[in-house]
Design a protein around this motif. Structure first.
Motif, PDB file in Angstrom:
ATOM      1  N   UNK A  99       0.836  -1.207   0.000  1.00 12.29           N
ATOM      2  CA  UNK A  99       0.000   0.000   0.000  1.00 12.29           C
ATOM      3  C   UNK A  99       0.869   1.255   0.000  1.00 12.29           C
ATOM      4  N   UNK A 100       1.921   1.226   0.842  1.00  8.80           N
ATOM      5  CA  UNK A 100       2.830   2.382   0.914  1.00  8.80           C
ATOM      6  C   UNK A 100       3.536   2.598  -0.422  1.00  8.80           C
ATOM      7  N   UNK A 101       3.992   1.480  -1.015  1.00  5.75           N
ATOM      8  CA  UNK A 101       4.714   1.585  -2.291  1.00  5.75           C
ATOM      9  C   UNK A 101       3.798   2.206  -3.357  1.00  5.75           C
ATOM     10  N   UNK A 102       2.566   1.691  -3.427  1.00  2.38           N
ATOM     11  CA  UNK A 102       1.633   2.208  -4.440  1.00  2.38           C
ATOM     12  C   UNK A 102       1.288   3.668  -4.169  1.00  2.38           C
ATOM     13  N   UNK A 116       3.104  10.391  -6.559  1.00  5.87           N
ATOM     14  CA  UNK A 116       4.054  11.258  -7.256  1.00  5.87           C
ATOM     15  C   UNK A 116       3.873  11.159  -8.769  1.00  5.87           C
ATOM     16  N   UNK A 117       3.830   9.913  -9.253  1.00 12.34           N
ATOM     17  CA  UNK A 117       3.786   9.687 -10.698  1.00 12.34           C
ATOM     18  C   UNK A 117       2.499  10.196 -11.337  1.00 12.34           C
ATOM     19  N   UNK A 118       1.341   9.919 -10.680  1.00  9.61           N
ATOM     20  CA  UNK A 118       0.067  10.278 -11.310  1.00  9.61           C
ATOM     21  C   UNK A 118      -0.487  11.591 -10.764  1.00  9.61           C
ATOM     22  N   UNK A 119      -0.399  11.768  -9.438  1.00 10.35           N
ATOM     23  CA  UNK A 119      -1.041  12.960  -8.850  1.00 10.35           C
ATOM     24  C   UNK A 119      -0.063  14.132  -8.700  1.00 10.35           C
ATOM     25  N   UNK A 120       1.210  13.895  -8.891  1.00  9.37           N
ATOM     26  CA  UNK A 120       2.196  14.983  -8.816  1.00  9.37           C
ATOM     27  C   UNK A 120       2.388  15.571  -7.417  1.00  9.37           C
ATOM     28  N   UNK A 138       5.755  17.682  -3.394  1.00  9.16           N
ATOM     29  CA  UNK A 138       6.040  18.386  -2.139  1.00  9.16           C
ATOM     30  C   UNK A 138       5.570  17.560  -0.952  1.00  9.16           C
ATOM     31  N   UNK A 139       4.396  16.949  -1.095  1.00  6.42           N
ATOM     32  CA  UNK A 139       3.853  16.154   0.013  1.00  6.42           C
ATOM     33  C   UNK A 139       4.787  14.990   0.346  1.00  6.42           C
ATOM     34  N   UNK A 140       5.196  14.221  -0.682  1.00  4.54           N
ATOM     35  CA  UNK A 140       6.034  13.041  -0.407  1.00  4.54           C
ATOM     36  C   UNK A 140       7.504  13.406  -0.205  1.00  4.54           C
ATOM     37  N   UNK A 141       7.933  14.550  -0.731  1.00  6.71           N
ATOM     38  CA  UNK A 141       9.341  14.919  -0.627  1.00  6.71           C
ATOM     39  C   UNK A 141       9.645  15.772   0.597  1.00  6.71           C
ATOM     40  N   UNK A 168      13.022  10.663 -10.150  1.00  2.00           N
ATOM     41  CA  UNK A 168      12.105   9.572 -10.486  1.00  2.00           C
ATOM     42  C   UNK A 168      11.228   9.142  -9.305  1.00  2.00           C
ATOM     43  N   UNK A 169      10.051   8.571  -9.615  1.00  2.00           N
ATOM     44  CA  UNK A 169       9.079   8.171  -8.574  1.00  2.00           C
ATOM     45  C   UNK A 169       9.671   7.124  -7.631  1.00  2.00           C
ATOM     46  N   UNK A 170      10.579   6.288  -8.127  1.00  2.00           N
ATOM     47  CA  UNK A 170      11.151   5.224  -7.293  1.00  2.00           C
ATOM     48  C   UNK A 170      11.838   5.812  -6.052  1.00  2.00           C
TER      49      UNK A 170
END
Ligand code: HEM
Length: 339
Positions: A12-15, A21-25, A28-31, A251-253
């Motif tokens: 779930x966390x990975x997805x 990041x990849x689809x919703x952009x 800032x939230x994840x970084x 990259x999203x990874x």
């Protein structure tokens, strides 16, 4: 159940990070937001747990002992299994923290031929645990290159030592391979030994799967789906200097790796991983066994009002005698009345 739940949580966390990041952009939230929340939870959680342990009263010496305590001169004293001084206790702690000595003493026992008990050599758990912890430490130290400028000499030294095999490009780190092997062993052991599986809970599986996922995403980031490390360093330096920026084009990874690491940090103080701090505050380890050498007085003692049996009987003797109850001291004869 525990396995599926933990695996699902990690997936779930990975997805979440990959599509976040990849689809919703949500760069800032994840970084930025998630790593900051994780660090705050980590620091507050660790301080809370340590203060809570430190506040527990330990009025007496309660070390776990595994050998002869200090006694007469001609009886061999097991200094580090039953330490009697501060120095011996420090050595015992150091052996425990640096070499996992108590785990080294682990044995396996089995009933054979129906009724015979066999103790067997069992060092694999110790070896895997030691390898896992030391590789983790080296990987963390190596990661300091993202958070420091200039990169300290010992980080570069460790990097060179770790990659001395010079296989592949970029060079393979020995600790990466050993780390993954050790965690895999720890997971497989939990799954295939029935007694261990029986007592395993989601909170045992989750950190293992999480750590494995962190390692795999890190390895993918380095060897397969390469990311721009200059941009990663800009992000990391921004985070620690409180001027966060998320350069475009990472990259999203990488964000998957970062979310898993953030989860590990946020989860750490509230999980069994906190044994890293707990070992130092554990009164069964950090105290010398000098109960028979020094008198320990409970510092929390307060005067207690007591009413002894003798006082009780003095109080009720007449009534007890009247009721036919046995007494320790007979009633005194009343003096004869004056004529
Ligand atoms: C618990 C903390 C962490 C663990 C266990 C971990 C683990 C790993 C592992 C095993 C690798 C494979 C390559 C290597 O060992 O260098 C890796 C690579 C990587 N990690 Fe982490 N990591 C952690 C934290 C972080 C953090 C906070 C960042 C953010 C800057 C990060 C960014 C990266 C990057 C960019 C790579 C690729 C390195 C390269 O291409 O040389 N990691 N990580």
């Amino acid at each position: 159940m525990g396995i599926k739940f933990s695996l699902a949580a990690v997936f779930g966390l990975i997805l979440a990070a990959y599509f976040g990041v990849g689809a919703a952009g949500l760069y800032h939230f994840f970084g930025v937001t998630v790593p900051y929340i994780a660090i705050v939870l980590f620091l507050c959680g660790v301080v809370y747990r340590v203060l809570k342990w430190a506040r527990s009263p330990v009025p007496f010496r309660i070390p776990t002992t595994a050998g002869q305590q200090k006694s007469l001169d001609w009886i061999n004293h097991a200094r580090y299994d039953n330490p009697s001084t501060k120095r011996q206790t420090v050595v015992r702690m150091a052996l425990e923290v640096l070499l996992f000595r108590s785990l080294f003493r682990n044995t396996k026992f089995e009933m054979k031929d129906g009724h015979r008990l066999f103790y067997q050599w069992e060092k694999w758990l110790w070896l895997a645990a030691l390898a896992f912890h030391y590789c983790f430490l080296v990987i963390l130290i190596r990661h300091l290159r993202f958070f420091t400028e200039p990169v300290p000499f010992f980080v570069q030294g460790i990097e060179r030592l770790d990659g001395f095999l010079q296989v592949g490009l970029p060079g393979i780190y020995i600790t990466d391979a050993v780390f993954v092997l050790a965690i895999t062993y720890l997971i497989v052991r939990r799954l295939i030994i029935p007694q261990v599986r029986y007592i395993s809970l989601p909170q045992d599986y989750f950190p293992l799967f999480l750590l494995l996922a962190i390692a795999i995403t890190g390895i993918l980031t380095r060897y397969v789906v390469r990311v721009d490390l200059i941009k990663v360093k800009t992000l990391a330096m921004g985070l620690i200097s409180f001027h966060p920026v998320v350069p475009a084009g990472i990259g999203a990874i990488f964000f998957v790796h970062l979310l898993l690491v953030s989860t590990l940090f946020a989860y750490f103080p509230f999980s069994k991983l906190m044994h890293a701090g707990g070992i130092f505050l554990s009164p069964t380890r950090n105290l010398p066994n000098d109960n028979r050498i020094r008198r320990h007085i409970n510092p929390w003692n307060y005067p207690v009002k007591v009413h002894t049996y003798a006082q009780y009987e003095d109080h009720f003797r007449e009534k007890m005698v009247e009721a036919g109850l046995p007494v320790e001291k007979e009633l005194e004869e009343a003096p004869p009345a004056a004529s």
